[in-house]
Design an enzyme around this catalytic site. Structure first.
Site, mmCIF file in Angstrom:
data_model
loop_
_atom_site.group_PDB
_atom_site.id
_atom_site.type_symbol
_atom_site.label_atom_id
_atom_site.label_comp_id
_atom_site.label_asym_id
_atom_site.label_seq_id
_atom_site.Cartn_x
_atom_site.Cartn_y
_atom_site.Cartn_z
ATOM 1 N N LYS A 152 0.806 -1.230 0.000
ATOM 2 C CA LYS A 152 0.000 0.000 0.000
ATOM 3 C C LYS A 152 0.837 1.277 0.000
ATOM 4 O O LYS A 152 0.425 2.301 -0.526
ATOM 5 C CB LYS A 152 -0.964 -0.007 1.177
ATOM 6 C CG LYS A 152 -2.109 -0.984 0.974
ATOM 7 C CD LYS A 152 -3.261 -0.695 1.894
ATOM 8 C CE LYS A 152 -4.458 -1.560 1.562
ATOM 9 N NZ LYS A 152 -4.244 -3.001 1.886
ATOM 10 N N GLU B 106 -9.625 7.163 3.894
ATOM 11 C CA GLU B 106 -10.558 6.241 4.531
ATOM 12 C C GLU B 106 -9.795 4.963 4.812
ATOM 13 O O GLU B 106 -8.823 4.657 4.131
ATOM 14 C CB GLU B 106 -11.739 5.957 3.606
ATOM 15 C CG GLU B 106 -11.517 4.843 2.569
ATOM 16 C CD GLU B 106 -10.411 5.121 1.556
ATOM 17 O OE1 GLU B 106 -10.096 6.299 1.315
ATOM 18 O OE2 GLU B 106 -9.849 4.139 1.019
ATOM 19 N N SER C 51 1.555 -9.939 -1.196
ATOM 20 C CA SER C 51 1.157 -8.539 -0.977
ATOM 21 C C SER C 51 1.486 -7.996 0.407
ATOM 22 O O SER C 51 1.718 -6.800 0.557
ATOM 23 C CB SER C 51 -0.337 -8.366 -1.260
ATOM 24 O OG SER C 51 -1.122 -9.193 -0.417
HETATM 25 C C1 LIG Z 1 -5.141 -3.990 1.573
HETATM 26 C C2 LIG Z 1 -4.501 -5.273 1.269
HETATM 27 C C3 LIG Z 1 -4.939 -6.097 0.198
HETATM 28 C C4 LIG Z 1 -6.144 -5.781 -0.639
HETATM 29 O O1 LIG Z 1 -6.120 -4.566 -1.320
HETATM 30 P P1 LIG Z 1 -5.850 -4.492 -2.896
HETATM 31 O O2 LIG Z 1 -6.149 -3.067 -3.231
HETATM 32 O O3 LIG Z 1 -6.805 -5.447 -3.537
HETATM 33 O O4 LIG Z 1 -4.447 -4.877 -3.125
HETATM 34 C C5 LIG Z 1 -4.238 -7.261 -0.071
HETATM 35 N N1 LIG Z 1 -3.185 -7.634 0.684
HETATM 36 C C6 LIG Z 1 -2.736 -6.887 1.717
HETATM 37 C C7 LIG Z 1 -1.566 -7.358 2.496
HETATM 38 C C8 LIG Z 1 -3.376 -5.681 2.046
HETATM 39 O O5 LIG Z 1 -2.931 -4.953 3.079
#
Ligand SMILES: *Cc1c(COP(=O)(O)O)cnc(C)c1O
Length: 393
Positions: free
Chosen positions: A89, A111, A377
């Protein structure tokens, strides 16, 4: 077929900017400037330098040997979990804060649902010395106490959204109300590839550093700069958009998007938007979203807070509708089991969102020569109490 946004702000049938008239000036200012500013040499230099020195990029593309052996294919992990703050993020919040500064803004609003985007926003505001207000549903403030504490430590003000279901969509409504009242000095940092044009494209571009790096890293290890499969989890879709970005129009690369089935697609407690969603408008863009027969947004459910969203970004709605990407949904239980599997096979404790992506390994067959890149992610630290309760650790 082209999978990038068009001049009108659409991906096929999806996208656009369905906003209250009061927001026209802000949205037009962004639309006019976001590509111009982010292409300026000074912007690029500062963005690249912060990604390198502050976020810790490039993140490794790691060949997962034990996982590859078990599934008899070639599996790489793009390690976004190693970014500062523990997930992808921050790539986006760094980009947007630099843009906000150049637009002369002195106040940031955001948000947040689970608090991850709130923390990433509070982090870059602290870095730049800019005032930060984060809207969060009252229920989420209770459920996500550690992230509320983090935002406060970083100097952000957390404001409770107390209307409706007291969760993410209500926090978003409050943030939009704030922006309408403070159009001059405030920039609204949206946390995923959602919202009115140009947000989905802007966020996708900032996250596209993920596939940009993947290309040269694959070239180094595999002597070709493209994989056979790209796999990522989709909440709003920003980590997925970042992984897919430079391969969207490369038909050699198959794309898999993984959604949260929650307790099962037909259980009434799910967040599998491609399976359950219909065309509608949410947060200023036309996309697929979960709704009742008379168009009320359905409360989504997933054990992972980051996938617990009733829509997907317009890029993903188009990837689904056009058949460019295959969408697969994974239950809470399958994801939780994979949290444990990845921990013990590779020594990497993933975020529960991330664990959803890996669970497709039990559903799909791959060839030994297939090169597969998973977007890792985020890291699982934030989910430890959920893992503890679930596995009675
Ligand atoms: C917020 C988050 C997501 C989901 O958000 P996307 O906008 O779909 O990427 C996925 N994995 C992690 C670790 C997150 O913090």
């Amino acid at each position: 077929m082209n999978y990038n946004v068009d001049e009108r702000g659409y991906y096929g049938d999806f996208g656009g900017a369905f906003i209250p008239e009061m927001l026209y000036p802000n949205i037009s200012e962004l639309k006019k400037n976001y590509i111009k500013i982010s292409n300026e040499p000074g912007f690029k230099k500062e963005f690249d330098s912060l990604l390198k020195e502050y976020v810790g990029r490039p993140t490794p593309l790691y060949y997962a040997k034990r996982l590859s052996n078990r599934y008899n294919c070639r599996i790489y992990l793009k390690r976004e979990d190693l970014c500062h703050t523990g997930a992808h993020k921050v790539n986006n919040t760094i980009g947007q804060i630099l843009l906000a500064k150049r637009l002369g803004k002195s106040r940031i609003i955001a948000e947040t649902g689970a608090g991850q985007h709130g923390v990433a926003t509070a982090t870059v505001c602290a870095l730049m010395g800019i005032k930060c207000v984060v809207y969060m549903g009252q229920l989420d403030i209770k459920r996500q106490a550690p992230n509320v504490a983090r935002m406060k430590m970083l100097g952000a003000e957390v404001r409770s959204a107390e209307s409706g279901s007291k969760t993410l969509k209500d926090a978003t409504n409050e943030a939009i109300r704030d922006w309408i009242n403070n159009p001059e000095d405030t920039h609204y940092i949206i946390g995923s590839v959602v919202g009115p044009h140009p947000y989905p494209d802007m966020v996708a571009r900032f996250q596209s550093i993920i596939s940009d790096e993947t290309k040269w890293q694959l070239n180094k290890y595999e002597k070709r700069d493209y994989p056979d499969f790209l796999i990522a989890c989709v909440g709003g879709g920003s980590n997925a958009a970042g992984l897919y970005y430079h391969y969207l129009n490369d038909e050699r690369v198959k794309i898999i998007a993984v959604e949260a089935a929650g307790k099962g697609i037909d259980s009434g407690e799910s967040a599998a938007t491609s399976a359950l969603g219909k065309e509608g408008i949410i947060h200023g863009s036309k996309t697929l979203l979960m709704q009742t027969s008379d168009g009320q947004i359905t409360e989504p459910y997933s054990i992972s807070a980051g996938l617990d969203y009733p829509g997907v970004g317009p890029m993903h709605a188009h990837l689904f509708r056009s058949g460019r990407a295959e969408f697969i949904s994974i239950s809470d239980q399958e994801a939780m089991d994979w949290g444990l599997t990845l921990s013990q096979l590779e020594g990497i404790i993933p975020a529960i969102e991330t664990a959803h992506a890996f669970a497709i390994l039990d559903l799909k067959k791959f060839k030994p020569s297939d090169v597969i890149v998973f977007n890792c992610s985020g890291r699982g630290d934030k989910d430890l109490s959920t893992y503890i309760d679930y596995f009675k650790l």
